[in-house]
Design a protein around this motif. Structure first.
Motif, PDB file in Angstrom:
ATOM      1  N   GLY A  34     -13.300   3.585  -8.016  1.00 44.30           N
ATOM      2  CA  GLY A  34     -12.466   2.375  -7.750  1.00 44.30           C
ATOM      3  C   GLY A  34     -11.928   1.740  -9.082  1.00 44.30           C
ATOM      4  N   ALA A  49      -8.412  -6.114   1.925  1.00 49.57           N
ATOM      5  CA  ALA A  49      -7.368  -5.234   2.011  1.00 49.57           C
ATOM      6  C   ALA A  49      -7.209  -4.225   0.743  1.00 49.57           C
ATOM      7  CB  ALA A  49      -6.082  -6.113   2.353  1.00 49.57           C
ATOM      8  N   GLU A  50      -6.861  -3.156   1.048  1.00 48.47           N
ATOM      9  CA  GLU A  50      -6.664  -1.991   0.084  1.00 48.47           C
ATOM     10  C   GLU A  50      -6.102  -2.422  -1.101  1.00 48.47           C
ATOM     11  OE1 GLU A  50      -5.641   1.868   0.541  1.00 48.47           O
ATOM     12  OE2 GLU A  50      -7.892   1.582   0.558  1.00 48.47           O
ATOM     13  N   LYS A  51      -5.201  -3.293  -1.124  1.00 50.77           N
ATOM     14  CA  LYS A  51      -4.261  -3.586  -2.490  1.00 50.77           C
ATOM     15  C   LYS A  51      -4.619  -4.940  -3.219  1.00 50.77           C
ATOM     16  CE  LYS A  51      -0.213  -0.810  -1.010  1.00 50.77           C
ATOM     17  NZ  LYS A  51       1.015  -0.552  -0.674  1.00 50.77           N
ATOM     18  N   ALA A  62     -11.594  -2.546  -5.474  1.00 48.42           N
ATOM     19  CA  ALA A  62     -10.488  -2.590  -4.799  1.00 48.42           C
ATOM     20  C   ALA A  62      -9.611  -1.403  -5.955  1.00 48.42           C
ATOM     21  CB  ALA A  62      -9.518  -3.642  -4.714  1.00 48.42           C
TER      22      ALA A  62
END
Lengths: 482, 253, 448
Positions: free
Chosen positions: C281, C224-226, C254
């Motif tokens: 990132g 997931a993104e976060k 991430a």
């Protein structure tokens, strides 16, 4: 006789020097630093209450600080309680004739082409005024400058005669909280120069702290303040090409410069304090804080320095470019030989829009010396259109020296253009052979090549200063080849 | 008429690093003579010029060189220069920041001092440089620039020639003086060199091609191969060489 | 500091030399702690976020195997010892062939880590190449002549911490004169369930005399993104006489992740270490490379590119030590900084006394895209020998409006024009990657 000469008061503050001699010959303050000593300094100088308060605040703050250790310098720890902070000009140590003076020192004077009488004065054999008619020189100058509204006097004098100006600007560029050595200076500074150029005035002559030699006993904690009002210009020379006999181990000076709208200040320094002997014994520790604030639009400050002396140099003449379109320049030649150490460079702080700065630094290391260029270029978020160009070149002579370059570049504005270049090299065998093949001897060849290497900086020095500085470079490098 | 020997080289052997390059080289140059040394690339022609001028790294392992009767090998490079040996270099080096005039003045006065002549003051120095420079097409602007920095190949060669003309050496070595020059530039340089020929000054012209020798006409031509002279003759030897190529001569030995 | 120092059981505590190293690491880290603003080496990258106490460390996967502990605690377990598991419980992936292979546009020997743990699926290796887990290399003493030999615990607090928790990682050895035909690819997958994970990874790479190899590291986040986690990586790299290692790294973490890596390489005579790292990132991403050019004719190329948006701090730090005469190093670093991000480059060339005839060059350039982007640069020369050629340069600026306008006037959209210029800007350094297919892949990742 002393009392007849209060008007001597030339730019190095001789008035007070003479005052001291008569006043305190009997009560030289003991070693060490405490509030009483500071009160004594302030009292002897007849300072107003606000200045004493300021000194005491500085002292209180200083006691909470630690000596910086980030520079690439190693020296014996300084015991600040083992120094004299207030003493009469030294007379007891003066040699009686040139025969008693260090032969090396005399050789150097000879090479620099300094007349005999002057040599005696430099070495402390005779008094300064026995050599130069400094009274008449000083008064002629002062009269001429006063006509234009220019103030050029010792800072002690300025405190008395121009208290509002001093109070307004003292510590405004270098606050006493700035750094350890600046804080110490703020607490105990003895004397220095004050320059004020009124609005619209171009100072017609180079102002100089010293005619060649009357720098003696200016003290370890010199403080200079220069204020250039709107549309004014001044070129200021500090220092002296001749190495001076000096018993003071520690020097911690401050130079503060305020440059207002459309004004320009050129500040040139030749520093040649005693560098210590071949094995690194003795020599001056030179911890200087120099900073100029370009407060007005289109203001300009230009620092030019030739650093050849001192055992330890810690010095970063800086430009705070607050006014839009203001310009900061730093041109530096630093030469270290034998066991000298120098950690020197500049800071360019871009705050205003379209501010530009230029750094040209030439470092020459020889012998067993170590030299560091340390510089900061910082562009603040609002400094749109800021420009910086830095060029730091190092030349190494011999295999036992070190040369280091540590630039810090911090950019917070995308429109800023920053360029930094640095190179390290030595005098190539090919260049050396070329000179030899044309009949030029080795030392002469080195000095030719080194002077060529430094040319970009030297051409920013006032003419007569540049010639002396070129000679000085040769002298400083002696014994570095072969 | 007896000739006075200026340079005498006897059984010279020299090396660079581990490599033996000059092997049993013999040559005598008398006052006023112009000798040409021709040879294939890599024969050691440039090495010879560096050995004569004392460049560090060129080690003489045996043999003798006398210049004006003195032991040349005992002299430092600058002493040799002051004695009157001048090397017109194939690739003159750049010296940033040092104006050509400053450099020339230092060189001229070092040599004059050695000869016991008074140093030139700025006025006379400038006058001399201007006069000699004019013939070589060297203007004021050019000599204000740092030594050789940003000079074209032709400009560098002209500056070398100017130095030769103002230092007035007794013995000049021209190392591939024509390399990188077009025919007009070559004529200018050759004229400068020929102007120095006065019956006393001598020269050693090192070249790969015969072309240069049309302009600087030698009294003697030597073929240099494998570290020494394999054949000597007059200027016609150069023409023969041009025609037949080096292979013929190198075989001869 | 509670988050970074945790009381977990590790495998190999009974091996004195190895445990001794860990203890030294722990002592050194406790002495130094997480760097503060006053730590010169971390002047511009503030590791505040790393000093959190909610990080969770993996239990030792190896201990679980050896003590049979995993039979009770199998859930989410043991990707590393597939066939030994007999739990048969639902959700247990043990015993299955775990398919972690990824499709890459180039062939190679793939090795995989999942959330900081090695996945024991080995590629078929040609003769002359040995790959085993770090712990195997410790148990068999293979690692002993190398492990910890290059890392200066007193000056690298995170490497000290890594040393204290050494367990996961691989040992790669290329035998004498073996020229590896395909790259070894280390893929570090981090998935969403790595939330707040703190893992240490220690790899040892030995390229023996005359051998030639290419190593690719890919830190690939797929959750997931976060997701927030902290990867602390140390590579110890030995390039022996006449050997050559090309080491390419793609950091794709991430955007809330933290990635701190130290590459310590020692290069012997005629050896060549060629490194390239592309950073993208991460919240804090630091790729630090220290190369010791130990003997004559040792050569290093250390190049890097970074591209960032958001509020990341990406840090490229290099320290090239020329310790012998006739050693050569070249560095080229380019960065593109947008958003509220901060790019950091600290590069040092050190030339030891007597390391003459040495050449060291360095060039850093950065593009700032937004008003809130920031770039901090400290290129440093430290020179103790006279006969050397050294230079560094640094420049920063924005995209040239004239060129943008020119492109727009030819019908190219402004955003597209910007992208073209940015790609071209980074191409300059990515082109230094010798392996053409890897280069193409990196360019693709840079633009993604």
């Amino acid at each position: 006789m002393v009392k007849e000469k209060p008007e001597i008061a030339d730019e190095s503050g001789d008035k007070y020097k003479y005052g001291f001699v008569t006043d305190i010959a009997a009560d030289t303050a003991p070693k060490g630093l405490n509030e009483d000593i500071i009160r004594l300094i302030s009292h002897k100088k007849g300072e107003p209450e606000w200045l004493l308060e300021w000194r005491l605040k500085a002292f209180a703050f200083w006691q909470t600080m630690t000596e910086p250790s980030w520079a690439k310098l190693s020296y014996e720890k300084i015991d600040y309680q083992d120094l004299y902070y207030y003493s009469a000009p030294k007379q007891k140590a003066a040699p009686k004739s040139l025969d008693e003076v260090d032969a090396e020192l005399l050789k150097t004077y000879e090479k620099l082409g300094i007349p005999l009488k002057e040599q005696e004065a430099l070495a402390g054999v005779v008094a300064v005024d026995a050599v130069f008619d400094s009274v008449s020189v000083a008064t002629t100058y002062r009269a001429k400058l006063a006509e234009m509204g220019i103030i050029f006097c010792s800072i002690s004098e300025a405190v008395k005669e121009h208290p509002d100006l001093v109070r307004k600007y003292l510590g405004s560029v270098v606050p006493y909280t700035d750094n350890f050595f600046a804080c110490l200076n703020s607490a105990v500074f003895t004397d220095g120069s004050f320059v004020y150029i009124p609005k619209g005035v171009r100072c017609p002559m180079e102002l100089s702290t010293y005619f060649r030699i009357n720098a003696r006993n200016t003290g370890q904690f010199e403080r200079t303040l220069i204020v250039a009002e709107d549309d004014s210009y001044v070129s200021y020379l500090e220092g002296c090409t001749a190495p001076q006999r000096d018993e003071n181990q520690l020097h911690a000076a401050i130079v503060e410069i305020v440059v207002l709208k459309n004004a320009e200040v050129k500040y040139s320094t030749v520093q040649n304090w005693y560098p210590g002997d071949k094995d690194g014994k003795g020599g001056v520790y030179n911890f200087v804080t120099k900073r100029a604030a370009c407060r007005g639009e289109n203001s300009k400050i230009s620092w030019t320095q030739v650093e050849t002396g001192s055992a330890v140099t810690w010095k970063y003449p800086s430009c705070v470019l607050q006014g839009d379109n203001s310009v900061g320049e730093f041109y530096s030649v630093a030469i270290t030989n034998n066991r000298q150490q120098a950690d020197t460079g500049t800071k360019m702080i871009h705050i205003g829009k379209n501010t530009t700065s230029k750094i040209i630094s030439k470092g020459i290391s020889a012998g067993f010396s170590n030299q560091t260029y340390r510089g900061l270029v910082r562009v603040a978020p609002n400094a749109r259109g800021a420009r910086n160009y830095s060029q730091c070149d190092s030349l190494l002579i011999g295999e036992n020296c070190g040369s280091h370059t540590v630039p810090y570049i911090e950019n917070r504005n995308k429109t800023a253009v920053i360029e930094h270049e640095a190179t390290t090299s030595k005098i190539s065998d090919e260049q050396m052979f070329y000179c030899l093949q044309r009949g030029i001897g080795e030392e002469e060849a080195v000095s030719l090549i080194v002077n060529g290497f430094c040319k970009e900086v030297m051409q920013h020095l006032p003419m007569e200063f540049a010639i002396e500085a070129a000679k000085l470079i040769n002298v400083s490098l002696e014994g570095s080849v072969g | 008429m007896t000739k006075t020997p200026l340079l005498e080289i006897e059984d010279l052997c020299a090396r660079v690093g581990e490599k033996e390059i000059i092997k049993n080289f013999n040559l005598t140059v008398n006052e006023g003579e112009v000798h040409a040394i021709m040879g294939p690339n890599g024969a050691g022609k440039s090495t010879l010029s560096y050995v004569l001028t004392g460049k560090p790294g060129y080690e003489v392992t045996s043999g003798k060189i006398r210049f004006k009767g003195k032991d040349l090998l005992a002299m430092a490079p600058e002493e040799r220069a002051r004695e009157g040996i001048f090397l017109c270099m194939q690739y003159p080096v750049e010296i940033p920041g040092v104006p050509t005039t400053t450099f020339l003045k230092h060189a001229v006065n070092a040599v004059r001092k050695h000869r016991g002549e008074p140093e030139l003051d700025t006025l006379n120095f400038v006058k001399m440089v201007r006069e000699d420079g004019k013939a070589l097409g060297i203007d004021n602007e050019m000599i204000k620039r740092p030594v050789n920095v940003g000079f074209s190949g032709g400009e560098k060669k002209r500056l070398e020639t100017l130095q030769m003309s103002i230092l007035k050496p007794d013995f000049s070595i021209l190392d591939e003086a024509d390399s990188g020059l077009d025919i007009d530039a070559l004529k200018v340089v050759a004229d400068g060199v020929n102007a120095l020929r006065d019956g006393h000054r001598s020269m050693l012209v090192i070249t790969h091609y015969q072309r240069l020798l049309n302009y600087i006409v030698p009294d003697f031509v030597h073929v240099f191969a494998d570290g020494h002279i394999v054949r000597s003759g007059d200027k016609n030897l150069a023409l023969e060489l041009e025609e037949k190529g080096y292979a013929e001569f190198v075989k001869e030995k | 500091m509670a988050g970074l120092i945790q009381d977990i059981k590790l495998f190999g505590e009974d091996i004195p030399w190895f445990q001794g190293l860990r203890e030294k690491g722990m002592e050194a880290f406790r002495r130094q702690g997480v760097p503060t603003a006053k730590t010169e080496a971390w002047k511009y990258t503030k590791p505040r976020d790393l000093n959190a106490d909610d990080f969770v460390m993996n239990d030792s996967a190896f201990l679980a195997e050896f003590e049979g502990a995993h039979e009770e605690e199998h859930s989410g377990c043991c990707h590393h010892h597939g066939e030994n598991c007999h739990c048969h419980e639902e959700g247990c992936r043990c015993g299955e062939e775990i398919d972690v292979r990824v499709d890459l546009p180039f062939d190679g020997y793939q090795l995989h880590f999942l959330n900081g743990r090695f996945v024991p699926v080995y590629p078929v290796l040609p003769r002359g190449v040995e790959i085993m887990t770090l712990m195997e290399a410790v148990v068999t003493q293979e690692a002993k002549p190398y492990l910890g030999h290059l890392v200066d615990l007193e000056h690298y607090p995170f490497a000290a911490l890594n040393t204290a928790y050494m367990e996961e990682g691989v040992y790669i050895r290329i035998d004498r004169n073996v020229k590896l035909d395909k790259p070894v690819i280390l893929v570090n997958h981090t998935e969403a369930d790595a939330e707040n994970l703190f893992y240490n990874l220690r790899n040892l790479i030995v390229v023996e005399s005359g051998a030639k190899a290419e190593l690719i590291e890919w830190y690939n986040y797929t959750g997931a993104e976060k997701s927030r986690y902290f990867a602390n990586v140390v590579n110890e790299i030995f390039v022996e006489r006449g050997a050559e290692l090309r080491h390419y790294k793609m950091q794709d973490e991430a955007f809330k992740a933290n990635h701190v890596a130290l590459n310590m390489a020692r290069v012997r005579s005629d050896g060549f270490y060629d490194a390239f790292c592309l950073q993208r990132g991460a919240n804090i991403g630091r790729n630090e490379t220290k190369v010791l050019l130990k003997e004559e004719q040792a050569v290093a190329e250390v190049n890097a590119a970074y591209i960032m948006h958001g509020w990341a701090t990406l840090d490229t730090t290099t320290d090239i030590e020329h310790l012998a005469p006739e050693t050569f190093s070249h560095q080229l670093v380019r960065g593109v900084v947008g958003g509220d991000a901060k790019g950091v480059f600290q590069g040092k060339i050190h030339i030891a006394k007597h390391a003459v005839k040495t050449e060291g060059t360095q060039l850093h350039k950065a593009l700032l895209l937004t008003d809130t982007a920031e770039i901090d640069v400290k290129p440093e020369l430290e020179i103790f020998a006279d006969d050397v050629k050294c230079s560094h340069g640094a420049a920063s600026g924005e995209l040239d409006e004239e060129i943008l306008f020119y492109m727009q006037s030819r019908g190219i959209g402004r955003e597209e024009a910007k992208q073209i210029l940015i790609d071209a800007y980074l191409d300059d350094v990515i082109n230094k990657v010798a392996d053409v297919s890897v280069r193409a892949w990196l360019k693709d990742r840079a633009g993604a």
